[in-house]
Design a protein around this motif. Structure first.
Motif, mmCIF file in Angstrom:
data_model
loop_
_atom_site.group_PDB
_atom_site.id
_atom_site.type_symbol
_atom_site.label_atom_id
_atom_site.label_comp_id
_atom_site.label_asym_id
_atom_site.label_seq_id
_atom_site.Cartn_x
_atom_site.Cartn_y
_atom_site.Cartn_z
ATOM 1 N N ARG A 225 6.343 74.289 -12.064
ATOM 2 C CA ARG A 225 7.904 74.105 -11.825
ATOM 3 C C ARG A 225 8.622 72.791 -11.971
ATOM 4 N N GLU A 226 7.835 71.861 -11.794
ATOM 5 C CA GLU A 226 8.334 70.604 -12.033
ATOM 6 C C GLU A 226 8.158 70.146 -13.655
ATOM 7 N N LEU A 227 7.399 70.708 -14.533
ATOM 8 C CA LEU A 227 7.664 70.523 -15.833
ATOM 9 C C LEU A 227 8.790 71.267 -16.486
ATOM 10 N N ILE A 228 9.083 72.229 -15.811
ATOM 11 C CA ILE A 228 10.388 72.978 -16.188
ATOM 12 C C ILE A 228 11.671 72.254 -15.657
ATOM 13 N N ARG A 229 11.414 71.753 -14.601
ATOM 14 C CA ARG A 229 12.753 71.064 -14.149
ATOM 15 C C ARG A 229 12.986 69.755 -14.881
ATOM 16 N N SER A 230 11.885 69.111 -15.248
ATOM 17 C CA SER A 230 12.116 67.995 -16.294
ATOM 18 C C SER A 230 12.709 68.451 -17.612
ATOM 19 N N ALA A 231 12.129 69.422 -18.197
ATOM 20 C CA ALA A 231 12.561 69.854 -19.493
ATOM 21 C C ALA A 231 14.254 70.318 -19.351
ATOM 22 N N VAL A 232 14.511 70.889 -18.331
ATOM 23 C CA VAL A 232 15.918 71.601 -18.073
ATOM 24 C C VAL A 232 16.866 70.490 -17.933
ATOM 25 N N ASP A 233 16.312 69.592 -17.092
ATOM 26 C CA ASP A 233 17.318 68.225 -16.725
ATOM 27 C C ASP A 233 17.462 67.584 -17.817
ATOM 28 N N SER A 234 16.689 67.490 -18.850
ATOM 29 C CA SER A 234 16.930 66.766 -20.091
ATOM 30 C C SER A 234 17.843 67.409 -20.864
ATOM 31 N N ALA A 235 17.389 68.666 -21.069
ATOM 32 C CA ALA A 235 18.333 69.409 -21.956
ATOM 33 C C ALA A 235 20.109 69.381 -21.524
ATOM 34 N N LEU A 236 20.204 69.677 -20.104
ATOM 35 C CA LEU A 236 21.354 69.574 -19.756
ATOM 36 C C LEU A 236 22.175 68.211 -19.743
ATOM 37 N N ARG A 237 21.466 67.140 -19.579
ATOM 38 C CA ARG A 237 21.845 65.879 -19.537
ATOM 39 C C ARG A 237 22.401 65.428 -21.059
ATOM 40 N N LYS A 238 21.485 65.933 -21.787
ATOM 41 C CA LYS A 238 21.813 65.521 -23.391
ATOM 42 C C LYS A 238 23.104 66.326 -23.878
ATOM 43 N N ALA A 239 23.271 67.727 -23.463
ATOM 44 C CA ALA A 239 24.435 68.386 -23.637
ATOM 45 C C ALA A 239 25.678 68.130 -22.675
ATOM 46 N N LYS A 240 25.252 67.121 -21.714
ATOM 47 C CA LYS A 240 26.493 66.589 -20.654
ATOM 48 C C LYS A 240 27.230 68.092 -20.241
ATOM 49 N N LEU A 241 25.956 68.727 -19.589
ATOM 50 C CA LEU A 241 26.405 70.055 -18.773
ATOM 51 C C LEU A 241 25.729 70.110 -17.561
ATOM 52 N N GLU A 242 26.644 70.770 -16.664
ATOM 53 C CA GLU A 242 25.950 71.096 -15.222
ATOM 54 C C GLU A 242 25.513 72.557 -15.217
ATOM 55 N N PRO A 243 24.509 73.117 -14.369
ATOM 56 C CA PRO A 243 24.199 74.461 -14.355
ATOM 57 C C PRO A 243 25.447 75.302 -14.265
ATOM 58 N N ASN A 244 26.427 75.025 -13.550
ATOM 59 C CA ASN A 244 27.519 76.025 -13.540
ATOM 60 C C ASN A 244 28.222 76.133 -14.762
ATOM 61 N N ASP A 245 27.897 75.199 -15.807
ATOM 62 C CA ASP A 245 28.718 75.521 -17.181
ATOM 63 C C ASP A 245 27.722 76.442 -17.883
ATOM 64 N N LEU A 246 26.666 77.022 -17.413
ATOM 65 C CA LEU A 246 25.851 78.025 -18.240
ATOM 66 C C LEU A 246 26.306 79.346 -17.884
ATOM 67 N N ASP A 247 26.368 80.172 -19.012
ATOM 68 C CA ASP A 247 26.736 81.693 -18.692
ATOM 69 C C ASP A 247 25.299 82.511 -18.590
ATOM 70 N N VAL A 248 24.387 82.158 -19.031
ATOM 71 C CA VAL A 248 23.151 82.976 -19.007
ATOM 72 C C VAL A 248 21.927 82.019 -18.963
ATOM 73 N N ILE A 249 20.788 82.256 -18.152
ATOM 74 C CA ILE A 249 19.691 81.754 -18.109
ATOM 75 C C ILE A 249 18.615 82.866 -18.641
ATOM 76 N N ILE A 250 17.835 82.600 -19.602
ATOM 77 C CA ILE A 250 16.824 83.292 -20.105
ATOM 78 C C ILE A 250 15.382 82.459 -20.058
ATOM 79 N N ALA A 251 14.422 83.102 -19.461
ATOM 80 C CA ALA A 251 13.028 82.317 -19.351
ATOM 81 C C ALA A 251 12.100 83.453 -18.849
ATOM 82 N N GLY A 252 10.727 82.768 -19.282
ATOM 83 C CA GLY A 252 9.575 83.382 -19.122
ATOM 84 C C GLY A 252 8.556 82.484 -18.928
ATOM 85 N N ASP A 253 7.326 83.182 -18.356
ATOM 86 C CA ASP A 253 5.934 82.200 -18.368
ATOM 87 C C ASP A 253 4.703 82.958 -18.362
ATOM 88 N N LEU A 254 3.728 82.520 -17.938
ATOM 89 C CA LEU A 254 2.507 83.265 -17.934
ATOM 90 C C LEU A 254 1.713 83.667 -16.592
#
Length: 332
Positions: free
Chosen positions: A50-79
């Protein structure tokens, strides 16, 4: 399903996080976050994923200059069972969530679905992420690494990493132009320690479907990258296409073989896991597209849809492969 075409789907921003092996391999300079211990500063392997996910998502949001509330939908999956890494992370974002599973093919599946939502359902911003961790996957599907079970030479090493991408209709440097949802293919392979070769028929079928639907072949791409077929499986796939009369143009590669320096890193027959193709795509491949080193690539993530119970009952391994085509769109 035929190959889908998208007219206005873009990758706005992306983020990546890798574990120790990943941060010491060929993509080390391209990772947004690198962790050098298996626990990623947490108290368990599951929390580490989960920390790996948090770091990747945080980086993507920062680069896009977005907050989680700006997202319409989240799609994800893992093993992990019940997609627990994705679910436990996404519970704190408080956004509409879709969980998807295609084993190691999950990365291309969630990105294809994100593209469909943007183009066909008029969603403005979709976050897609996936992850894997060698310790969580090994003890779920085989044996915990701590047991020290001797592994076969055909075994692949599950990548510890996560990738996240924000898919929008807003013009950006990279476009998603096509996606092909694959069929389940089963050539009756039964060895869970040789999943690379089991997944080859699915990759073969999906790539040929894309070629047939789009009128392309290997020469039309700067690179076609399968997910995690292992060194053996990748050779098998190359042989199938050569027997069909294709000239590969040195344009066929495998993310699991490119993610590591196999001469120096002990990853057996190559890397695997749904974090494998996602991590390589959103480091090296996106870097190539944005820097003009590539103009058009296809990522064919591959998945072995087995379970420990089915393996113990001597069932064969059904497999699937989903393809996504990315193209350089120029400066945003």
């Amino acid at each position: 399903m035929k190959t889908l075409h998208f007219a206005n789907v873009y990758v706005k921003a992306w983020g990546s996080a890798g574990g120790k092996l990943e941060s010491e391999g060929p993509i080390k300079e391209l990772l947004d976050r690198a962790f050098h211990d298996a626990y990623c500063g947490t108290s368990s392997f599951e929390r580490a994923e989960r920390e790996l996910i948090r770091s990747a998502v945080d980086s993507a949001l920062r680069k896009a200059k977005l907050e989680p509330n700006d997202l319409d939908v989240i799609i994800a999956g893992d093993l992990m069972n019940q997609l627990s890494a994705s679910h436990y992370f996404a519970r704190d974002l408080h956004r509409p969530f879709i969980g998807m599973y295609a084993a190691c093919a999950t990365s291309s599946l969630i990105l294809a679905q994100a593209a469909i939502l943007v183009e066909k359902m008029h969603q403005q911003r979709v976050l897609a992420f996936t992850s894997s961790h060698t310790a969580t996957a090994e003890r779920q599907y085989r044996f915990p690494n701590e047991y020290g079970i001797q592994k076969k030479a055909t075994t692949t090493s599950t990548a510890s990493g996560a990738g996240a991408a924000i898919i929008t209709a807003e013009p950006a440097q990279v476009r998603i132009t096509h996606a092909c949802i694959g069929e389940i293919v089963d050539w009756h392979f039964c060895d869970a320690n040789d999943m690379g070769r089991a997944m080859v028929p699915a990759a073969y079928k999906t790539i040929k479907q894309v070629f047939a639907d789009t009128g392309t072949d290997f020469s039309d791409y700067d690179g076609i990258y399968t997910g995690d077929l292992s060194a053996l499986g990748f050779s098998f796939l190359c042989d199938l296409f050569i027997q069909d009369g294709y000239d590969l143009h040195n344009h066929l590669n495998d993310c699991g073989l490119m993610l590591y320096d196999r001469d120096k890193q002990d990853v057996f027959c190559g890397g695997s896991g749904c974090g494998c193709s996602m991590l390589y795509t959103f480091t090296k491949l996106m870097d190539d597209l944005t820097n003009g080193k590539a103009n058009k690539i296809m990522v064919v993530a591959t998945g072995a849809l087995l379970s420990p119970v089915a393996v113990q009952q001597k069932e064969s391994i059904p497999c699937i492969a989903h393809a996504v085509i990315y193209e350089r769109a120029g400066e945003a």
